[in-house]
Design a protein around this motif. Sequence first.
Motif, PDB file in Angstrom:
ATOM      1  N   SER A  34      60.848  27.895  -7.382  1.00 28.73           N
ATOM      2  CA  SER A  34      59.824  26.884  -7.115  1.00 28.73           C
ATOM      3  C   SER A  34      59.251  26.967  -5.710  1.00 28.73           C
ATOM      4  CB  SER A  34      60.414  25.483  -7.333  1.00 28.73           C
ATOM      5  OG  SER A  34      61.422  25.214  -6.368  1.00 28.73           O
ATOM      6  N   GLY A  35      59.970  27.611  -4.788  1.00 27.76           N
ATOM      7  CA  GLY A  35      59.527  27.670  -3.402  1.00 27.76           C
ATOM      8  C   GLY A  35      59.849  26.418  -2.609  1.00 27.76           C
ATOM      9  N   ALA A  36      60.514  25.451  -3.230  1.00 30.26           N
ATOM     10  CA  ALA A  36      60.838  24.192  -2.556  1.00 30.26           C
ATOM     11  C   ALA A  36      61.970  24.405  -1.555  1.00 30.26           C
ATOM     12  CB  ALA A  36      61.240  23.134  -3.578  1.00 30.26           C
ATOM     13  N   THR A  37      61.879  23.743  -0.409  1.00 26.30           N
ATOM     14  CA  THR A  37      62.935  23.794   0.597  1.00 26.30           C
ATOM     15  C   THR A  37      64.047  22.835   0.209  1.00 26.30           C
ATOM     16  OG1 THR A  37      61.358  24.350   2.349  1.00 26.30           O
ATOM     17  CG2 THR A  37      63.483  23.429   3.025  1.00 26.30           C
ATOM     18  N   ILE A  68      68.355  17.779   3.448  1.00 24.75           N
ATOM     19  CA  ILE A  68      68.951  18.334   2.234  1.00 24.75           C
ATOM     20  C   ILE A  68      68.249  17.720   1.027  1.00 24.75           C
ATOM     21  CG2 ILE A  68      71.056  18.626   0.888  1.00 24.75           C
ATOM     22  CD1 ILE A  68      72.640  18.282   3.476  1.00 24.75           C
ATOM     23  N   LEU A  69      67.818  18.572   0.107  1.00 24.31           N
ATOM     24  CA  LEU A  69      67.237  18.132  -1.157  1.00 24.31           C
ATOM     25  C   LEU A  69      68.175  18.526  -2.290  1.00 24.31           C
ATOM     26  CD1 LEU A  69      64.999  17.088  -3.041  1.00 24.31           C
ATOM     27  CD2 LEU A  69      63.951  19.359  -2.927  1.00 24.31           C
ATOM     28  N   VAL A  70      68.743  17.534  -2.965  1.00 24.90           N
ATOM     29  CA  VAL A  70      69.616  17.774  -4.112  1.00 24.90           C
ATOM     30  C   VAL A  70      68.771  17.617  -5.366  1.00 24.90           C
ATOM     31  CG1 VAL A  70      71.717  17.081  -5.309  1.00 24.90           C
ATOM     32  CG2 VAL A  70      71.582  16.869  -2.830  1.00 24.90           C
ATOM     33  N   ASP A  71      68.453  18.747  -6.022  1.00 28.86           N
ATOM     34  CA  ASP A  71      67.596  18.696  -7.203  1.00 28.86           C
ATOM     35  C   ASP A  71      68.384  19.071  -8.454  1.00 28.86           C
ATOM     36  OD1 ASP A  71      68.000  21.368  -6.899  1.00 28.86           O
ATOM     37  OD2 ASP A  71      65.920  21.901  -6.471  1.00 28.86           O
ATOM     38  N   GLN A  72      67.661  19.272  -9.558  1.00 27.56           N
ATOM     39  CA  GLN A  72      68.313  19.560 -10.831  1.00 27.56           C
ATOM     40  C   GLN A  72      69.085  20.876 -10.796  1.00 27.56           C
ATOM     41  OE1 GLN A  72      64.948  19.339 -13.485  1.00 27.56           O
ATOM     42  NE2 GLN A  72      65.360  17.207 -14.022  1.00 27.56           N
ATOM     43  N   ARG A  73      68.591  21.862 -10.050  1.00 26.78           N
ATOM     44  CA  ARG A  73      69.286  23.145  -9.989  1.00 26.78           C
ATOM     45  C   ARG A  73      70.661  22.982  -9.339  1.00 26.78           C
ATOM     46  NH1 ARG A  73      67.596  28.555 -10.184  1.00 26.78           N
ATOM     47  NH2 ARG A  73      65.430  27.880 -10.315  1.00 26.78           N
ATOM     48  N   TRP A  74      70.757  22.148  -8.286  1.00 25.64           N
ATOM     49  CA  TRP A  74      72.055  21.894  -7.651  1.00 25.64           C
ATOM     50  C   TRP A  74      72.987  21.197  -8.633  1.00 25.64           C
ATOM     51  CZ3 TRP A  74      73.083  21.026  -1.906  1.00 25.64           C
ATOM     52  CH2 TRP A  74      72.328  21.911  -1.146  1.00 25.64           C
TER      53      TRP A  74
END
Length: 387
Positions: A34-37, A68-74
């Motif tokens: 996604s390119g998201a940080t 820190i970004l905790v998203d669905q992939r994490w």
Amino acid sequence: MAQIGPYQAQLEGLDLNRNGHLEVRGLVLKDRQSGATVLRLPRVTGEVGMDHLRSKRLTEITVEEPEILVDQRWLQGSPAAPPAKPVDPTKPPVLAGYSIGRFRVKNARISFHPNARTTAEVTINYEAEDVAVDASGRIRSGEQELALQQIKINSESDGARPVRLEEFRIKGRVKEGVLELDELALQQPELHATPTLLAALMGTAAEMKEQHVARQAKSKPDTVPVIKTPEVSAGAGSLLTGIRIGRLEIVDAGVSAKRFVEGNPMGMVLPESEVHFTYRTSGIEWRFGQAPTMGAHALEVAYLSVAAPGNQGHIRMKEAQLQVAKLQEGQPVRVERLQMLEPQVRWTPVLRKLLNQVRGQQAAPAADACQTQQMLPGRQCSPVCCW
């Protein structure tokens, strides 16, 4: 540039001098798809030279303004790894004997995106002095202070901010396996529950549980090696064996439940409820294997309302104060003071039915009797049915 699994890492600079002073600058971790940080560390400093590592004594580590970004992939986790070798609990922990003079996290910003409908944000400041791990794996420390600020949960499905906390602060230390907190304070916590919010959160929890079970099934070995160890007393080997809190405060809290009407996504029907309160207690202590003890309690209610939809009954009060004496094991609860200002009760069959549903019970036969009584010609509500 470097690749770490599904992520791409970039580092601006790293300096380590002969005295062991370490400085890491501009570490960024991005999702390659996604390119998201997902992680940004502007600056990390510390004293971690070879002399420090050999002596197992780190002088200081400071992490400044991490994001820190905790998203669905994490949340989905990494692919299943081969089964790890069994850990022998009789051997000392890997970190046994290590200590750090000071560890600080300044203005860490964490965002949590479990799904497209719900987001959460929090700012964290943390400082600890003289943290050490002994030979048995237990932690001891000097003063520690943790502050969670501006906690927010946004629900796009509800168009509202259902959870908010101005500040959560704890201050204390760890001694001989006991977490000692001088104070634990929550400032202006708010929880506004709605059916769509609970459905979204429960759906996220169920999805995370399914993913965890699937990963466990993939990585589970055919046989699980077991290392037998001598029996030990309860709590032995635990990082913490007890908790002691000098003062607990919940200040200017607000809790509400709205829109739990027939046909809502959760399938439960609740009265429209709202309460604003402040709660204080002290002398809380718990030890492994023992019942907790607490000091006196003080509850101040600024506003309370429990109402049936359509103004079909309510319980309201402008203010209330409740003081309870220190709880003694084996003794009844002793209320020292109970004061209510402008209480209003309009008791109806509809409200009674809703409250019975909250308790998991069916409406009492008396409610039906009240309804029948009201329907009879020439009959009026008795005090039992309508207040």
